[in-house]
Write a protein that holds these residues in place. Structure first.
Motif, PDB file in Angstrom:
ATOM      1  N   GLU A 243      -9.486  11.253 -35.969  1.00  0.00           N
ATOM      2  CA  GLU A 243      -9.839  10.513 -34.763  1.00  0.00           C
ATOM      3  C   GLU A 243      -9.759  11.419 -33.545  1.00  0.00           C
ATOM      4  OE1 GLU A 243      -7.303   7.079 -34.791  1.00  0.00           O
ATOM      5  OE2 GLU A 243      -8.624   5.990 -36.166  1.00  0.00           O
ATOM      6  N   ASP A 244      -8.754  12.302 -33.496  1.00  0.00           N
ATOM      7  CA  ASP A 244      -8.634  13.255 -32.398  1.00  0.00           C
ATOM      8  C   ASP A 244      -9.839  14.185 -32.375  1.00  0.00           C
ATOM      9  OD1 ASP A 244      -7.239  14.609 -30.224  1.00  0.00           O
ATOM     10  OD2 ASP A 244      -6.911  16.237 -31.680  1.00  0.00           O
ATOM     11  N   ARG A 245     -10.255  14.636 -33.552  1.00  0.00           N
ATOM     12  CA  ARG A 245     -11.413  15.544 -33.616  1.00  0.00           C
ATOM     13  C   ARG A 245     -12.687  14.844 -33.162  1.00  0.00           C
ATOM     14  NH1 ARG A 245     -10.188  18.711 -39.319  1.00  0.00           N
ATOM     15  NH2 ARG A 245      -8.429  19.881 -38.506  1.00  0.00           N
ATOM     16  N   THR A 246     -12.882  13.605 -33.591  1.00  0.00           N
ATOM     17  CA  THR A 246     -14.100  12.904 -33.177  1.00  0.00           C
ATOM     18  C   THR A 246     -14.057  12.571 -31.691  1.00  0.00           C
ATOM     19  OG1 THR A 246     -13.200  10.772 -33.922  1.00  0.00           O
ATOM     20  CG2 THR A 246     -14.614  11.958 -35.463  1.00  0.00           C
ATOM     21  N   ASP A 247     -12.856  12.297 -31.151  1.00  0.00           N
ATOM     22  CA  ASP A 247     -12.731  12.065 -29.702  1.00  0.00           C
ATOM     23  C   ASP A 247     -13.113  13.319 -28.930  1.00  0.00           C
ATOM     24  OD1 ASP A 247     -11.902   9.487 -30.173  1.00  0.00           O
ATOM     25  OD2 ASP A 247      -9.775   9.883 -29.780  1.00  0.00           O
ATOM     26  N   ARG A 248     -12.650  14.480 -29.395  1.00  0.00           N
ATOM     27  CA  ARG A 248     -12.998  15.733 -28.713  1.00  0.00           C
ATOM     28  C   ARG A 248     -14.491  15.998 -28.812  1.00  0.00           C
ATOM     29  NH1 ARG A 248      -8.420  19.544 -31.129  1.00  0.00           N
ATOM     30  NH2 ARG A 248      -9.876  19.231 -32.817  1.00  0.00           N
ATOM     31  N   LEU A 249     -15.080  15.696 -29.966  1.00  0.00           N
ATOM     32  CA  LEU A 249     -16.523  15.894 -30.137  1.00  0.00           C
ATOM     33  C   LEU A 249     -17.288  14.968 -29.192  1.00  0.00           C
ATOM     34  CD1 LEU A 249     -18.903  17.209 -31.593  1.00  0.00           C
ATOM     35  CD2 LEU A 249     -18.682  15.438 -33.358  1.00  0.00           C
ATOM     36  N   GLU A 250     -16.846  13.732 -29.095  1.00  0.00           N
ATOM     37  CA  GLU A 250     -17.485  12.789 -28.179  1.00  0.00           C
ATOM     38  C   GLU A 250     -17.397  13.293 -26.742  1.00  0.00           C
ATOM     39  OE1 GLU A 250     -17.323   8.076 -26.913  1.00  0.00           O
ATOM     40  OE2 GLU A 250     -15.643   8.959 -27.994  1.00  0.00           O
ATOM     41  N   ASN A 251     -16.221  13.788 -26.336  1.00  0.00           N
ATOM     42  CA  ASN A 251     -16.065  14.331 -24.984  1.00  0.00           C
ATOM     43  C   ASN A 251     -16.976  15.519 -24.760  1.00  0.00           C
ATOM     44  OD1 ASN A 251     -14.157  12.450 -24.243  1.00  0.00           O
ATOM     45  ND2 ASN A 251     -12.423  13.730 -24.819  1.00  0.00           N
ATOM     46  N   LEU A 252     -17.086  16.382 -25.735  1.00  0.00           N
ATOM     47  CA  LEU A 252     -17.945  17.557 -25.626  1.00  0.00           C
ATOM     48  C   LEU A 252     -19.403  17.138 -25.442  1.00  0.00           C
ATOM     49  CD1 LEU A 252     -18.258  20.678 -25.818  1.00  0.00           C
ATOM     50  CD2 LEU A 252     -18.603  20.334 -28.269  1.00  0.00           C
ATOM     51  N   VAL A 253     -19.859  16.214 -26.260  1.00  0.00           N
ATOM     52  CA  VAL A 253     -21.252  15.754 -26.178  1.00  0.00           C
ATOM     53  C   VAL A 253     -21.493  15.039 -24.856  1.00  0.00           C
ATOM     54  CG1 VAL A 253     -22.936  14.153 -27.189  1.00  0.00           C
ATOM     55  CG2 VAL A 253     -21.574  15.630 -28.679  1.00  0.00           C
ATOM     56  N   THR A 254     -20.569  14.174 -24.460  1.00  0.00           N
ATOM     57  CA  THR A 254     -20.717  13.427 -23.209  1.00  0.00           C
ATOM     58  C   THR A 254     -20.740  14.369 -22.009  1.00  0.00           C
ATOM     59  OG1 THR A 254     -19.564  11.551 -24.193  1.00  0.00           O
ATOM     60  CG2 THR A 254     -19.721  11.580 -21.807  1.00  0.00           C
ATOM     61  N   ASN A 255     -19.797  15.339 -21.976  1.00  0.00           N
ATOM     62  CA  ASN A 255     -19.753  16.293 -20.865  1.00  0.00           C
ATOM     63  C   ASN A 255     -20.999  17.169 -20.832  1.00  0.00           C
ATOM     64  OD1 ASN A 255     -17.313  15.285 -20.061  1.00  0.00           O
ATOM     65  ND2 ASN A 255     -16.121  16.836 -21.134  1.00  0.00           N
ATOM     66  N   ASP A 256     -21.509  17.530 -22.011  1.00  0.00           N
ATOM     67  CA  ASP A 256     -22.713  18.362 -22.093  1.00  0.00           C
ATOM     68  C   ASP A 256     -23.915  17.581 -21.574  1.00  0.00           C
ATOM     69  OD1 ASP A 256     -24.116  20.755 -22.765  1.00  0.00           O
ATOM     70  OD2 ASP A 256     -24.862  19.753 -24.584  1.00  0.00           O
ATOM     71  N   GLN A 257     -24.002  16.306 -21.919  1.00  0.00           N
ATOM     72  CA  GLN A 257     -25.113  15.484 -21.438  1.00  0.00           C
ATOM     73  C   GLN A 257     -25.015  15.297 -19.930  1.00  0.00           C
ATOM     74  OE1 GLN A 257     -24.814  11.929 -23.784  1.00  0.00           O
ATOM     75  NE2 GLN A 257     -25.997  12.792 -25.484  1.00  0.00           N
ATOM     76  N   GLU A 258     -23.822  15.107 -19.394  1.00  0.00           N
ATOM     77  CA  GLU A 258     -23.657  14.949 -17.951  1.00  0.00           C
ATOM     78  C   GLU A 258     -24.007  16.237 -17.211  1.00  0.00           C
ATOM     79  OE1 GLU A 258     -19.609  13.618 -17.469  1.00  0.00           O
ATOM     80  OE2 GLU A 258     -20.068  11.620 -18.237  1.00  0.00           O
ATOM     81  N   ALA A 259     -23.674  17.383 -17.802  1.00  0.00           N
ATOM     82  CA  ALA A 259     -23.971  18.670 -17.183  1.00  0.00           C
ATOM     83  C   ALA A 259     -25.483  18.915 -17.151  1.00  0.00           C
ATOM     84  CB  ALA A 259     -23.272  19.800 -17.934  1.00  0.00           C
ATOM     85  N   GLN A 260     -26.205  18.427 -18.128  1.00  0.00           N
ATOM     86  CA  GLN A 260     -27.640  18.611 -18.193  1.00  0.00           C
ATOM     87  C   GLN A 260     -28.395  17.650 -17.267  1.00  0.00           C
ATOM     88  OE1 GLN A 260     -28.875  18.354 -22.268  1.00  0.00           O
ATOM     89  NE2 GLN A 260     -27.778  20.197 -22.869  1.00  0.00           N
ATOM     90  N   SER A 261     -27.722  16.586 -16.837  1.00  0.00           N
ATOM     91  CA  SER A 261     -28.389  15.591 -15.976  1.00  0.00           C
ATOM     92  C   SER A 261     -28.528  16.044 -14.565  1.00  0.00           C
ATOM     93  CB  SER A 261     -27.592  14.276 -15.978  1.00  0.00           C
ATOM     94  OG  SER A 261     -27.545  13.747 -17.271  1.00  0.00           O
TER      95      SER A 261
END
Length: 111
Positions: free
Chosen positions: A93-111
């Protein structure tokens, strides 16, 4: 916490469908070896190998009274297994949370 050998033995014991069916049946309460063996198309000596494997793994206990051997679940051993699974669940669950944060932050950075 269970040591690695205990866990290995438990997982080997649970890897067999016959033994899993036995565990499922014992979840409803104690049973004699004869009652446990009845639904399985095998000889009693072959069935006893499964009983011994579950007993060696600590997942069940047996007690003999006269000619009848009764099997019961060892719920303490299942608690060890549950503890290990909970640790694994937390790690993933910790790993998937970090992956979610990475994807979310990457999408926000691209916006």
């Amino acid at each position: 916490m269970a040591n690695q050998n205990d866990l290995d033995t438990m997982f080997v014991a649970l890897s067999d469908p016959t033994r899993r069916r036995m565990i499922r049946r014992l979840g409803r309460g104690p049973a004699s070896v004869g009652d446990l063996a009845r639904p399985f198309p095998m000889t009693l000596p072959s069935f006893m190998k499964h009983v011994r494997m579950l007993e060696t793994s600590g997942l069940i206990r047996t007690a003999k009274s006269g000619r009848v051997r009764t099997c019961t679940l060892n719920r303490d051993q299942f608690m060890l297994l549950e503890g290990w699974l909970a640790e694994q669940r937390e790690i993933w669950e910790d790993r998937t949370d970090r992956l979610e944060n990475l994807v979310t932050n990457d999408q926000e950075a691209q916006s």
